[in-house]
Motif scaffolding. Structure first.
Motif, PDB file in Angstrom:
ATOM      1  N   ALA A   1       3.578  38.493   4.190  1.00  0.00           N
ATOM      2  CA  ALA A   1       3.426  38.365   2.735  1.00  0.00           C
ATOM      3  C   ALA A   1       4.731  38.690   2.005  1.00  0.00           C
ATOM      4  N   THR A   2       5.844  38.728   2.770  1.00  0.00           N
ATOM      5  CA  THR A   2       7.145  39.105   2.228  1.00  0.00           C
ATOM      6  C   THR A   2       8.071  37.898   2.187  1.00  0.00           C
ATOM      7  N   LEU A   3       8.808  37.749   1.089  1.00  0.00           N
ATOM      8  CA  LEU A   3       9.809  36.698   0.954  1.00  0.00           C
ATOM      9  C   LEU A   3      11.175  37.346   0.748  1.00  0.00           C
ATOM     10  N   PHE A   4      12.120  36.988   1.607  1.00  0.00           N
ATOM     11  CA  PHE A   4      13.466  37.563   1.585  1.00  0.00           C
ATOM     12  C   PHE A   4      14.463  36.529   1.095  1.00  0.00           C
ATOM     13  N   ILE A   5      15.442  36.984   0.302  1.00  0.00           N
ATOM     14  CA  ILE A   5      16.453  36.104  -0.288  1.00  0.00           C
ATOM     15  C   ILE A   5      17.829  36.624   0.100  1.00  0.00           C
ATOM     16  N   ASP A   6      18.624  35.798   0.792  1.00  0.00           N
ATOM     17  CA  ASP A   6      19.944  36.239   1.262  1.00  0.00           C
ATOM     18  C   ASP A   6      20.900  35.056   1.279  1.00  0.00           C
ATOM     19  N   ASP A   7      22.187  35.334   1.034  1.00  0.00           N
ATOM     20  CA  ASP A   7      23.187  34.261   1.043  1.00  0.00           C
ATOM     21  C   ASP A   7      23.648  33.901   2.444  1.00  0.00           C
ATOM     22  N   SER A   8      23.328  34.738   3.432  1.00  0.00           N
ATOM     23  CA  SER A   8      23.753  34.501   4.815  1.00  0.00           C
ATOM     24  C   SER A   8      22.626  33.868   5.620  1.00  0.00           C
ATOM     25  N   GLU A   9      22.906  32.732   6.219  1.00  0.00           N
ATOM     26  CA  GLU A   9      21.874  32.050   6.999  1.00  0.00           C
ATOM     27  C   GLU A   9      21.445  32.881   8.207  1.00  0.00           C
ATOM     28  N   LYS A  10      22.394  33.602   8.810  1.00  0.00           N
ATOM     29  CA  LYS A  10      22.006  34.412   9.984  1.00  0.00           C
ATOM     30  C   LYS A  10      21.099  35.571   9.563  1.00  0.00           C
ATOM     31  N   ASN A  11      21.284  36.089   8.358  1.00  0.00           N
ATOM     32  CA  ASN A  11      20.396  37.137   7.871  1.00  0.00           C
ATOM     33  C   ASN A  11      19.019  36.586   7.515  1.00  0.00           C
ATOM     34  N   VAL A  12      18.991  35.353   7.021  1.00  0.00           N
ATOM     35  CA  VAL A  12      17.713  34.675   6.769  1.00  0.00           C
ATOM     36  C   VAL A  12      16.954  34.504   8.085  1.00  0.00           C
ATOM     37  N   GLU A  13      17.670  34.089   9.117  1.00  0.00           N
ATOM     38  CA  GLU A  13      17.026  33.908  10.422  1.00  0.00           C
ATOM     39  C   GLU A  13      16.561  35.243  10.992  1.00  0.00           C
ATOM     40  N   GLY A  14      17.317  36.301  10.753  1.00  0.00           N
ATOM     41  CA  GLY A  14      16.899  37.632  11.208  1.00  0.00           C
ATOM     42  C   GLY A  14      15.600  38.058  10.561  1.00  0.00           C
ATOM     43  N   ALA A  15      15.457  37.757   9.272  1.00  0.00           N
ATOM     44  CA  ALA A  15      14.218  38.095   8.577  1.00  0.00           C
ATOM     45  C   ALA A  15      13.036  37.307   9.141  1.00  0.00           C
ATOM     46  N   LYS A  16      13.271  36.033   9.411  1.00  0.00           N
ATOM     47  CA  LYS A  16      12.197  35.218   9.980  1.00  0.00           C
ATOM     48  C   LYS A  16      11.790  35.729  11.352  1.00  0.00           C
ATOM     49  N   ALA A  17      12.782  36.195  12.142  1.00  0.00           N
ATOM     50  CA  ALA A  17      12.477  36.749  13.465  1.00  0.00           C
ATOM     51  C   ALA A  17      11.619  38.012  13.351  1.00  0.00           C
TER      52      ALA A  17
END
Length: 202
Positions: A162-178
């Motif tokens: 239920a959490t949505l994360f916003i980041d300028d780094s694609e690798k950090n976006v992928e880390g959140a999805k993981a």
């Protein structure tokens, strides 16, 4: 799709501008020398360890031992840090403040040295508005390490799906999805608004 109940913002290059080259344009006017200094001495890999919690004194000593003739320029990285964060991104700040005012649960998760983050809060009062923040330099973990997302979720009682994360780094976006979060790549406020709408937040 699970309803989004928690929104987590990155800070650098999402809410405030960050560019370590800015003070060095003044200190090292020659572009080639300046870029070489930042590529070979005060590198991003060196700086990220302060985000992980290494003390600036230790970080400076490490480089000065290797490059004693560059001591003043090495110390200038921390000394002139405020010049590296000269302004906020008004569009994305307005979005964040609007979400908070509308009653959404907003927190922040950032790769930041603990002491410079304290200064950033002095410079940018809106950083006090979200419910809380996880600062990498305070917890000894950096994005995209999955553990920092878990730490943040546990600290603030977030449900990952239920959490949505916003980041300028694609690798950090992928880390959140993981880590089981929803996440979007920030490029500009217009795209962010569209992403929030796609998740039913706006």
């Amino acid at each position: 799709m699970t309803e989004i109940r928690h929104i987590v913002f990155d800070i650098g290059k999402v809410l405030i501008h960050y560019d370590p080259e800015l003070p060095y344009r003044r200190l090292i006017p020659d572009q080639e020398k300046r870029l070489r200094f930042l590529d070979e001495i005060c590198t991003s890999d060196w700086n990220i360890e302060q985000d992980r919690g290494r003390r600036w004194e230790d970080a400076e000593a490490l480089l000065i031992e290797r490059h004693p003739h560059e001591e003043e320029l090495i110390r200038s990285f921390r000394r002139h840090w405020r010049e590296m964060v000269p302004h906020s991104y008004d569009g994305s700040v307005a979005i964040m403040e609007g979400l908070i005012e509308a009653g959404h649960d907003v927190t922040m998760l950032t790769n930041f040295a603990a002491d410079t983050f304290s200064e950033a809060k002095e410079m940018y009062p809106f950083l006090h508005k979200p419910r809380g923040v996880t600062v990498s330099g305070e917890v000894g973990l950096i994005k995209p390490d999955e553990r920092i997302y878990r730490t943040h979720a546990e600290t603030f009682g977030l449900t990952p799906e239920a959490t949505l994360f916003i980041d300028d780094s694609e690798k950090n976006v992928e880390g959140a999805k993981a880590a089981g979060w929803n996440a979007v790549h920030f490029t500009d406020p217009e795209k962010l608004r569209a992403d929030l709408k796609s998740f039913g937040v706006l």
